[in-house]
Write an enzyme that holds these catalytic residues in place. Structure first.
Site, short mmCIF file in Angstrom:
data_model
loop_
_atom_site.label_atom_id
_atom_site.label_comp_id
_atom_site.label_asym_id
_atom_site.label_seq_id
_atom_site.Cartn_x
_atom_site.Cartn_y
_atom_site.Cartn_z
N HIS A 168 11.02 64.53 41.49
CA HIS A 168 9.82 64.63 42.33
C HIS A 168 8.98 63.39 42.10
CE1 HIS A 168 6.64 66.67 44.66
NE2 HIS A 168 5.84 65.95 43.88
N CYS A 169 8.69 62.67 43.17
CA CYS A 169 7.96 61.40 43.05
C CYS A 169 6.52 61.60 43.54
CB CYS A 169 8.65 60.32 43.88
SG CYS A 169 7.83 58.71 43.77
N ASN A 170 5.58 61.46 42.61
CA ASN A 170 4.17 61.61 42.99
C ASN A 170 3.69 60.48 43.89
OD1 ASN A 170 3.42 64.06 41.63
ND2 ASN A 170 3.57 62.96 39.70
#
Length: 296
Positions: free
Chosen positions: A142-144
């Site tokens: 998951h890439c913020n």
């Protein structure tokens, strides 16, 4: 005790979405100051000159804007492309045929089978994201920075975003280097305001820092792509003698970028690749044994 049992610790992960929006704003701010420093302050005025200086400035600005367009294109594709969701009531073929060897546990023999939180089957290489609170097909992480998961259907766009951002930050660092050197030699143009000098200094430092960090990140993902491994699967791959999804570096690249080499550098796929490469949909993946048999 009953209250503690009712608490879902994964709900706290949803707060990371707010951090993601802040990072998006930070990314936009860095892009804005970089544009001002390179185009408005350093190289734009040189277009008004003559000869080699004007031609060089035109080349620098053309490269800057081309990379910027590619960054924005890839970034939007990563943000707005669903990484891949598991179809409702999805089940393994063996489960549908009554194979008792399949378990409803979270993991069975290292292979995801069933998600107790989504109450749904889990295809191979699928993992549950605690931030998005759902299962993601071939989840990498998951890439913020993009407020989204990186998975089967947007991994290529994410990689291209990294590459073009790296090239842009390297370009910004190089073209701002002469002005940065002048900053320490006290030869800054007298017409420059203190605000311009601060922006120049921050832009150079930020772009240099991003370029170095992205270089490491790109190196890591290059290793993952060429071995057909996700960030989550690294530990699992170390425990196996032969990684079953490793089809050879060329076919591994095609599993992510497609077979049309001209489309490798843009966030697009051909219709043929979308039809002929199941891995791009995230539900089925060829394994090493199948790939070897295909050449026999």
């Amino acid at each position: 005790m009953e209250c503690c049992q009712r608490v879902n610790p994964f709900r706290a992960c949803a707060g990371l979405r707010g951090l993601g929006y802040l990072l998006v704003a930070l990314f936009a701010a860095i892009a804005a100051v970089s544009y001002y420093a390179v185009v408005v302050y350093a190289w734009g005025p040189m277009l008004l000159g003559e000869g080699a200086a004007a031609a060089g400035a035109a080349a620098v600005l053309a490269a800057f804007h081309l990379l910027l367009v590619m960054i924005l294109w890839c970034y939007l594709m990563v943000v707005f492309t669903d990484p891949g969701a598991v179809p409702e009531n999805w089940r393994h073929d063996g489960e549908n045929s009554g194979d008792s060897s399949l378990s409803t546990s979270e993991e069975q023999g290292g292979a995801p089978r069933y998600c107790s939180r989504c109450q749904n089957g889990k295809p191979p290489r699928c993992h549950h994201c605690s931030v998005c609170d759902r299962c993601v097909l071939k989840m990498d992480h998951h890439c913020n920075w993009v407020v989204n998961c990186v998975g089967a259907r947007n991994y290529k766009y994410f990689l291209l975003f990294l590459v073009y951002t790296f090239l842009e930050t390297v370009l910004d660092t190089l073209v701002l280097l002469p002005s940065f050197i002048e900053f320490f030699q006290d030869n800054i143009r007298r017409s420059s305001s203190p605000g311009d000098i601060v922006i120049l200094f921050l832009t150079f430092v930020l772009n240099l820092a991003f370029a170095l960090s992205l270089l490491c990140f790109i190196g890591m993902h290059t290793s993952l792509v060429t071995s057909n491994t996700t960030s989550i699967e690294v530990h699992e791959r170390r425990k196996s003698v032969s990684w079953k999804y490793d089809l050879g570096w060329r076919r591994n690249l095609e599993q992510v970028f497609g077979t049309k080499k001209l489309l490798w550098f843009v966030p697009l796929y051909s219709k043929e690749d979308l039809h002929n490469i199941p891995a791009l949909h995230g539900l089925e993946f060829p394994t090493r044994s199948v790939a070897v048999d295909a050449f026999v």
